[in-house]
Design a protein around this motif. Structure first.
Motif, short mmCIF file in Angstrom:
data_model
loop_
_atom_site.label_atom_id
_atom_site.label_comp_id
_atom_site.label_asym_id
_atom_site.label_seq_id
_atom_site.Cartn_x
_atom_site.Cartn_y
_atom_site.Cartn_z
N GLY A 62 0.86 -1.18 0.00
CA GLY A 62 0.00 0.00 0.00
C GLY A 62 0.89 1.22 0.00
O GLY A 62 2.05 1.13 0.40
N HIS A 63 0.37 2.36 -0.45
CA HIS A 63 1.20 3.56 -0.50
C HIS A 63 1.54 4.04 0.91
O HIS A 63 0.96 3.56 1.89
CB HIS A 63 0.50 4.66 -1.31
N GLU A 71 8.59 -3.42 6.55
CA GLU A 71 9.53 -2.78 5.61
C GLU A 71 10.97 -3.08 5.99
O GLU A 71 11.85 -2.21 5.92
CB GLU A 71 9.29 -1.27 5.54
N ALA A 73 13.58 -2.22 3.30
CA ALA A 73 13.57 -0.90 2.66
C ALA A 73 14.92 -0.19 2.68
O ALA A 73 15.26 0.53 1.76
CB ALA A 73 12.52 -0.01 3.31
N HIS A 100 7.38 -2.13 -0.09
CA HIS A 100 7.08 -1.30 -1.25
C HIS A 100 7.61 -1.94 -2.52
O HIS A 100 7.42 -1.42 -3.61
CB HIS A 100 7.75 0.06 -1.12
N TYR A 101 8.36 -3.04 -2.37
CA TYR A 101 8.93 -3.67 -3.56
C TYR A 101 7.96 -4.70 -4.11
O TYR A 101 7.70 -5.72 -3.48
CB TYR A 101 10.25 -4.36 -3.22
N MET A 102 7.41 -4.42 -5.29
CA MET A 102 6.41 -5.32 -5.86
C MET A 102 7.03 -6.68 -6.22
O MET A 102 6.35 -7.69 -6.20
CB MET A 102 5.76 -4.68 -7.10
N GLY A 109 -2.32 4.22 -5.84
CA GLY A 109 -0.98 4.81 -5.82
C GLY A 109 0.13 3.78 -5.86
O GLY A 109 1.26 4.06 -5.48
N LEU A 110 -0.20 2.57 -6.33
CA LEU A 110 0.83 1.54 -6.39
C LEU A 110 1.23 1.29 -7.84
O LEU A 110 0.41 1.38 -8.74
CB LEU A 110 0.28 0.23 -5.81
N ALA A 111 2.48 0.96 -8.02
CA ALA A 111 2.92 0.61 -9.36
C ALA A 111 2.71 -0.87 -9.56
O ALA A 111 2.72 -1.64 -8.60
CB ALA A 111 4.40 0.95 -9.51
N ALA A 129 7.27 -4.33 -12.68
CA ALA A 129 7.71 -3.81 -13.97
C ALA A 129 7.30 -4.69 -15.15
O ALA A 129 6.83 -4.20 -16.17
CB ALA A 129 9.22 -3.61 -13.95
N VAL A 130 7.47 -6.01 -15.01
CA VAL A 130 7.18 -6.91 -16.12
C VAL A 130 5.67 -6.93 -16.40
O VAL A 130 5.23 -6.94 -17.55
CB VAL A 130 7.71 -8.33 -15.81
N GLN A 189 3.64 -4.49 -15.87
CA GLN A 189 3.32 -3.21 -16.50
C GLN A 189 3.64 -3.25 -17.99
O GLN A 189 2.89 -2.77 -18.83
CB GLN A 189 4.12 -2.10 -15.81
#
Lengths: 317, 277
Positions: B40-41, B167, B170, B200-202, B239-241, B244-245, B247
């Motif tokens: 979560g953000h 975290e 982090a 925070h690391y997806m 607010g989450l990305a 990368a793959v 996306q």
């Protein structure tokens, strides 16, 4: 020329049982206007290196020339050191831990005040710096820094550095510990600062996928020396070399390599996800056609965090 | 069997009735032995939830139960705390002794455990995190990854059934992150410890059995990594990305390339792309 480092060597706790050499004969030149990304494992010497750039550490052997100020083993004149610290803005890891004043405005004003500027000048620089980092000056100036969110605190800390109008901006892991959206915003902010206020920017990061999206030149530190130093654009031709040295290579380079091994050789220089995306689209389009415009798709992907950092949105707080 | 039951929990940091709610009606049941990523953000309520799990915070409304023990029950709090260990973000804030074994012994000593058992536990815990050879060393000279592994050992020595990593990766470099993640997965697999991993690391969330997404104090979605990361729009609103793959696959699909959008890892992406190109 911004920075000229010659034969720089540094050893911690010299002549004790804890002696540890952090830098061994480092040579590096950075031109005004460059955006340099520095990468290296913990203990590779990168933090020791950047602390030389504003005279927090003076060279033990070799020399460091920053702008027109020369640092050597000999004592550096106090006036030069003061000028140096105003010219080289140093944003350390987790800079928000250094916030101390009771209001945002006082915190940001601390640097310029100590430079001996007039009250009017301090005030105008403080306002300018707070606006530069994308915060609403009137809404935030009287707030306590500790009431802000993590991303906002970091912006305030960066504003405190910008208020000194540094000519060289050095940031150590500027995005560490932020959530994905916060990361993207800080990276956008740095690109904006590069354009609008500090001509030379040096960013340290552990994340090659992040560096490849912002910097124009990649410097890799390894065991106290510089292992690799090339323009970012040539990274993909050196991927095998970096991999052999046990270093991370960008995801896009890795995927393009794997596809090539499987007989799918994508065209063009592939550095980051944006390049990879564009190359895959081009190849697919040539073979099968696409219902939408490929260039438009690349722009849209950029806004989603694929490729070089997109412009900071106007309301980017 | 549920290790953790969070029932209708509301939490505010202020005491006034209109104080903003850090958690606003959270229901969550976590099975024993699972590996759950909580994402979560900043400000979504993740860390608040973590602190509720071992009674560092108590719910304003609702109830948190650890193996049936209510965290608000004074008579049960010691058992709750020894069942749920916490590993925090900054490794430097979690070290108290200047010698590694003393640091690890601190927890069991405070539980009044006899000496022989403490010695056994310290050795076992250090072995589990791969730090046994450093038992006589000093934590202050170690890397971030090593310090975090010591923090984990310190928690392990209390023999918790659940470990919450708030975290904990982090502040680490990629090598340190990998070390901590490996230890977390080994403890989950071999010692059957239930793991709640806040991150925070997806890419770390992808390694979990289950991903829970918090947004403004509420659970936004909950499922396997594939299920959760398939919901691109929802995550972006929170607010989450995307990883990368994932996306990249989404953008390709949006541009008209017929590719699955639930792809989350590199190898999968390469396999899916080859026949298309």
């Amino acid at each position: 020329m911004s920075v000229v480092v010659t034969d720089l060597t540094y050893t911690y706790s010299r002549k004790t049982a804890y002696e540890k050499t952090a830098l061994r004969g480092v040579n590096l030149r950075i031109e005004t206007g460059e955006f340099v990304g520095i990468i290296g494992h913990t203990g590779s010497g990168k933090s020791t290196f950047i602390q030389h750039l504003n005279g927090l550490i003076l060279p033990q052997s070799g020399s460091v020339q920053v702008l027109d100020i020369a640092l050597t083993q000999k004592k550096c004149p106090k006036a030069d050191l003061r000028r140096l610290r105003g010219s080289v803005g140093m944003v350390f890891q987790y800079p928000e831990y250094q916030l101390f004043a009771e209001t945002v405005e006082k915190d940001v004003a601390f640097g310029p005040k100590n430079m001996g500027l007039s009250d009017d000048e301090v005030r105008s620089r403080t306002e300018e710096a707070i606006r530069l980092v994308g915060l609403d000056y009137d809404a935030i100036r009287a707030k306590a820094p500790f009431d802000l969110s993590g991303g906002q605190k970091r912006r305030v800390a960066i504003a405190g550095i910008l208020a000194m109008r540094p000519q060289i901006l050095v940031l150590d892991e500027p995005s560490a510990g932020l959530d994905p959206a916060g990361k993207e915003q800080i990276l956008s902010l740095i690109c904006k600062l590069k354009r609008e206020c500090s001509p030379t920017v040096i960013v340290i990061s552990h994340d090659i996928d992040e560096i490849v999206r912002v910097a124009d030149r990649l410097v890799v530190f390894d065991r106290g020396g510089i292992l690799y130093d090339e323009p970012m654009g040539s990274l993909f031709t050196h991927a095998a070399e970096l991999r052999a040295a046990g270093l991370d290579i960008p995801r896009a380079v890795r995927i393009a390599d794997a596809l090539r091994e499987r007989g799918v050789a994508l065209e063009g220089d592939i550095l980051h996800d944006g390049d990879l995306f564009a190359a895959i689209l081009r190849r697919y389009q040539n073979a099968h056609g696409l219902p939408i415009d490929a260039e438009q798709a690349v722009e849209r992907a950029r806004a989603l965090g694929i490729g070089r950092i997109a412009e900071l949105a106007e309301d980017g707080v | 069997m549920a290790a953790i039951e969070v029932k209708q929990v509301v939490f505010s940091y202020g005491s006034e009735p209109d104080a903003p709610k850090a958690l606003d009606g959270v229901d969550l049941s976590i099975e024993e032995g699972s590996f759950v990523a909580l994402v979560g953000h900043n400000g979504s309520g993740k860390s608040t939830l973590a602190k509720l799990l071992n009674g560092l915070l108590l719910p304003t409304r609702g109830k948190v139960e650890i193996y049936g023990d209510d965290t608000a029950d004074d008579a049960k709090i010691y058992r709750v705390r020894s069942n749920v260990g916490m590993v925090f973000q900054n490794p430097d804030n979690q070290m108290i002794a200047s010698i590694v074994e003393d640091d690890i012994a601190f927890g069991p000593e405070n539980l009044g455990i006899e000496r022989e058992e403490i010695v056994r536990r310290v050795e076992w815990a250090l072995d589990k995190v791969g730090m046994l050879e450093h038992r006589k060393g000093t934590p202050f000279k170690m890397s971030g990854g090593q310090k975090q592994r010591l923090a984990i050992a310190g928690v392990l020595a209390i023999k918790p059934r659940v470990i919450v990593f708030d975290e904990s990766t982090a502040m680490l470099d990629p090598r340190g992150r990998a070390e901590v993640m490996q230890v977390a997965h080994e403890l989950n697999r071999n010692e059957k410890i239930t793991v709640i991993h806040i991150t925070h690391y997806m890419d770390e969330a992808l390694q979990a059995d289950r991903v829970v997404v918090l947004d403004r104090g509420k659970i936004l979605c909950d499922g396997t990594p594939h299920e959760v990361f398939a919901q691109a729009e929802l995550l972006r609103e929170a607010g989450l990305a995307l990883p990368a793959v994932r996306q990249l696959a989404q953008c390709l699909a949006d541009a008209g390339v017929p590719i699955r959008t639930d792809i989350v890892d590199e190898q999968e992406l390469i396999e899916a792309l080859c026949p298309l190109l």
